[in-house]
Design a protein around this motif. Sequence first.
Motif, PDB file in Angstrom:
ATOM      1  N   ARG A 195      -7.437  10.321   2.771  1.00 22.73           N
ATOM      2  CA  ARG A 195      -7.118  11.091   2.681  1.00 22.73           C
ATOM      3  C   ARG A 195      -6.410  11.547   4.056  1.00 22.73           C
ATOM      4  N   THR A 196      -6.986  10.511   4.982  1.00 24.32           N
ATOM      5  CA  THR A 196      -5.879  10.215   5.853  1.00 24.32           C
ATOM      6  C   THR A 196      -4.638  10.567   6.264  1.00 24.32           C
ATOM      7  N   ILE A 197      -4.578   9.023   5.265  1.00 23.48           N
ATOM      8  CA  ILE A 197      -2.815   8.305   5.415  1.00 23.48           C
ATOM      9  C   ILE A 197      -2.244   9.651   4.459  1.00 23.48           C
ATOM     10  N   ILE A 198      -2.872  10.351   3.148  1.00 25.30           N
ATOM     11  CA  ILE A 198      -2.042  11.010   2.696  1.00 25.30           C
ATOM     12  C   ILE A 198      -1.586  12.477   3.446  1.00 25.30           C
ATOM     13  N   ASN A 199      -2.644  13.232   4.217  1.00 25.99           N
ATOM     14  CA  ASN A 199      -3.231  14.357   5.731  1.00 25.99           C
ATOM     15  C   ASN A 199      -1.747  14.460   6.385  1.00 25.99           C
ATOM     16  N   GLN A 200      -1.865  12.417   6.632  1.00 21.68           N
ATOM     17  CA  GLN A 200      -1.290  12.480   7.707  1.00 21.68           C
ATOM     18  C   GLN A 200       0.334  12.637   6.964  1.00 21.68           C
ATOM     19  N   GLY A 201       0.863  11.657   6.127  1.00 16.30           N
ATOM     20  CA  GLY A 201       2.106  12.175   5.539  1.00 16.30           C
ATOM     21  C   GLY A 201       2.327  13.153   5.412  1.00 16.30           C
ATOM     22  N   MET A 202       1.455  14.250   4.917  1.00 17.08           N
ATOM     23  CA  MET A 202       2.208  15.731   4.249  1.00 17.08           C
ATOM     24  C   MET A 202       2.027  16.603   5.820  1.00 17.08           C
ATOM     25  N   GLU A 203       1.289  16.008   6.843  1.00 18.43           N
ATOM     26  CA  GLU A 203       1.759  16.546   8.189  1.00 18.43           C
ATOM     27  C   GLU A 203       3.027  16.249   8.922  1.00 18.43           C
ATOM     28  N   HIS A 204       3.809  14.947   8.592  1.00 24.54           N
ATOM     29  CA  HIS A 204       4.835  14.610   8.725  1.00 24.54           C
ATOM     30  C   HIS A 204       6.116  15.616   8.090  1.00 24.54           C
ATOM     31  N   VAL A 205       5.826  15.601   7.058  1.00 27.42           N
ATOM     32  CA  VAL A 205       6.731  16.210   5.822  1.00 27.42           C
ATOM     33  C   VAL A 205       6.829  18.052   6.465  1.00 27.42           C
ATOM     34  N   LEU A 206       5.428  18.223   6.387  1.00 29.32           N
ATOM     35  CA  LEU A 206       6.184  19.536   6.660  1.00 29.32           C
ATOM     36  C   LEU A 206       6.656  19.988   8.605  1.00 29.32           C
ATOM     37  N   GLU A 207       6.794  18.896   9.054  1.00 27.76           N
ATOM     38  CA  GLU A 207       7.332  18.651   9.841  1.00 27.76           C
ATOM     39  C   GLU A 207       8.655  19.475  10.169  1.00 27.76           C
ATOM     40  N   LEU A 215       0.865  -1.490  -0.239  1.00 25.58           N
ATOM     41  CA  LEU A 215       0.359  -0.212  -0.134  1.00 25.58           C
ATOM     42  C   LEU A 215       0.914   1.281   0.041  1.00 25.58           C
ATOM     43  N   PHE A 216       1.895   1.338   1.189  1.00 25.15           N
ATOM     44  CA  PHE A 216       2.402   2.505   0.807  1.00 25.15           C
ATOM     45  C   PHE A 216       3.831   2.129  -0.622  1.00 25.15           C
ATOM     46  N   LYS A 217       3.567   2.067  -0.563  1.00 24.11           N
ATOM     47  CA  LYS A 217       4.581   2.031  -2.278  1.00 24.11           C
ATOM     48  C   LYS A 217       4.079   2.606  -3.362  1.00 24.11           C
ATOM     49  N   LEU A 218       1.866   2.595  -3.191  1.00 25.00           N
ATOM     50  CA  LEU A 218       1.773   3.071  -4.102  1.00 25.00           C
ATOM     51  C   LEU A 218       1.957   4.931  -3.947  1.00 25.00           C
ATOM     52  N   PHE A 219       1.726   5.084  -2.977  1.00 27.52           N
ATOM     53  CA  PHE A 219       2.121   6.487  -2.384  1.00 27.52           C
ATOM     54  C   PHE A 219       3.870   6.813  -3.045  1.00 27.52           C
ATOM     55  N   GLY A 220       4.295   6.208  -3.253  1.00 25.72           N
ATOM     56  CA  GLY A 220       6.027   6.271  -3.658  1.00 25.72           C
ATOM     57  C   GLY A 220       5.948   7.307  -5.624  1.00 25.72           C
ATOM     58  N   ASP A 221       4.823   7.108  -5.638  1.00 20.27           N
ATOM     59  CA  ASP A 221       4.934   7.774  -7.133  1.00 20.27           C
ATOM     60  C   ASP A 221       4.241   9.420  -6.804  1.00 20.27           C
ATOM     61  N   SER A 222       4.674  10.405  -7.389  1.00 25.29           N
ATOM     62  CA  SER A 222       4.208  11.390  -7.223  1.00 25.29           C
ATOM     63  C   SER A 222       3.187  11.872  -7.571  1.00 25.29           C
ATOM     64  N   THR A 223       2.694  11.251  -9.041  1.00 20.03           N
ATOM     65  CA  THR A 223       1.827  10.928  -9.625  1.00 20.03           C
ATOM     66  C   THR A 223       0.834  11.015  -9.585  1.00 20.03           C
ATOM     67  N   ARG A 224       1.286   9.775  -8.775  1.00 20.70           N
ATOM     68  CA  ARG A 224      -0.428   9.180  -8.197  1.00 20.70           C
ATOM     69  C   ARG A 224      -1.333  10.378  -6.621  1.00 20.70           C
ATOM     70  N   ILE A 225       0.554  10.668  -6.374  1.00 18.04           N
ATOM     71  CA  ILE A 225      -0.199  11.511  -5.387  1.00 18.04           C
ATOM     72  C   ILE A 225      -0.559  12.369  -5.487  1.00 18.04           C
ATOM     73  N   LYS A 226      -0.459  13.424  -6.852  1.00 17.89           N
ATOM     74  CA  LYS A 226      -1.223  14.579  -7.786  1.00 17.89           C
ATOM     75  C   LYS A 226      -2.512  14.197  -7.975  1.00 17.89           C
ATOM     76  N   ILE A 227      -2.761  12.933  -8.067  1.00 12.66           N
ATOM     77  CA  ILE A 227      -4.489  12.612  -9.040  1.00 12.66           C
ATOM     78  C   ILE A 227      -4.243  12.624  -7.854  1.00 12.66           C
ATOM     79  N   LEU A 228      -4.639  12.103  -6.628  1.00 10.56           N
ATOM     80  CA  LEU A 228      -5.516  12.061  -5.248  1.00 10.56           C
ATOM     81  C   LEU A 228      -5.704  12.905  -4.768  1.00 10.56           C
ATOM     82  N   TYR A 229      -4.704  14.001  -4.801  1.00  9.34           N
ATOM     83  CA  TYR A 229      -5.100  15.677  -4.608  1.00  9.34           C
ATOM     84  C   TYR A 229      -5.715  16.060  -5.157  1.00  9.34           C
ATOM     85  N   LEU A 230      -5.857  16.253  -6.309  1.00 12.83           N
ATOM     86  CA  LEU A 230      -6.472  16.270  -6.914  1.00 12.83           C
ATOM     87  C   LEU A 230      -8.377  15.558  -6.638  1.00 12.83           C
TER      88      LEU A 230
END
Length: 119
Positions: A107-119, A38-53
């Motif tokens: 949404r929760t997974i992405i938001n948690q990851g973003m929160e960690h990145v922005l710390e 599952l976490f490998k899926l979040f390793g692609d920036s295009t997929r992350i962008k799609i999820l954000y859209l």
Amino acid sequence: MPHEECEQCEFLFVHQDIVERVKQEMPEDETLFDLAELFKLFGDSTRIKILYLLFESEMCVCDIAQMLNMTQSAISHQLAILKKSKLIKSRREGKTVFYSLADGHVRTIINQGMEHVLE
């Protein structure tokens, strides 16, 4: 050689109570494998962008391709991966297929990851 000594692990004292408690709580290997996939899926920036859209609105392939300045074929490929992994869902309206997040967990997974990145 000092380096070889560092690689050796000698147990001076094992805290058996901790080891047993953690062993009982540890998920099965297959479950941990699935989580890693599952976490490998979040390793692609295009997929992350799609999820954000898709956070903002359900969208069709054409809209996503335009937003990301990519081909419909490239977007369709990524959407298929996300759908197979149950991160997004689709619905058909006439000839158009609209995609949206599968559930609030995404949404929760992405938001948690973003929160960690922005710390």
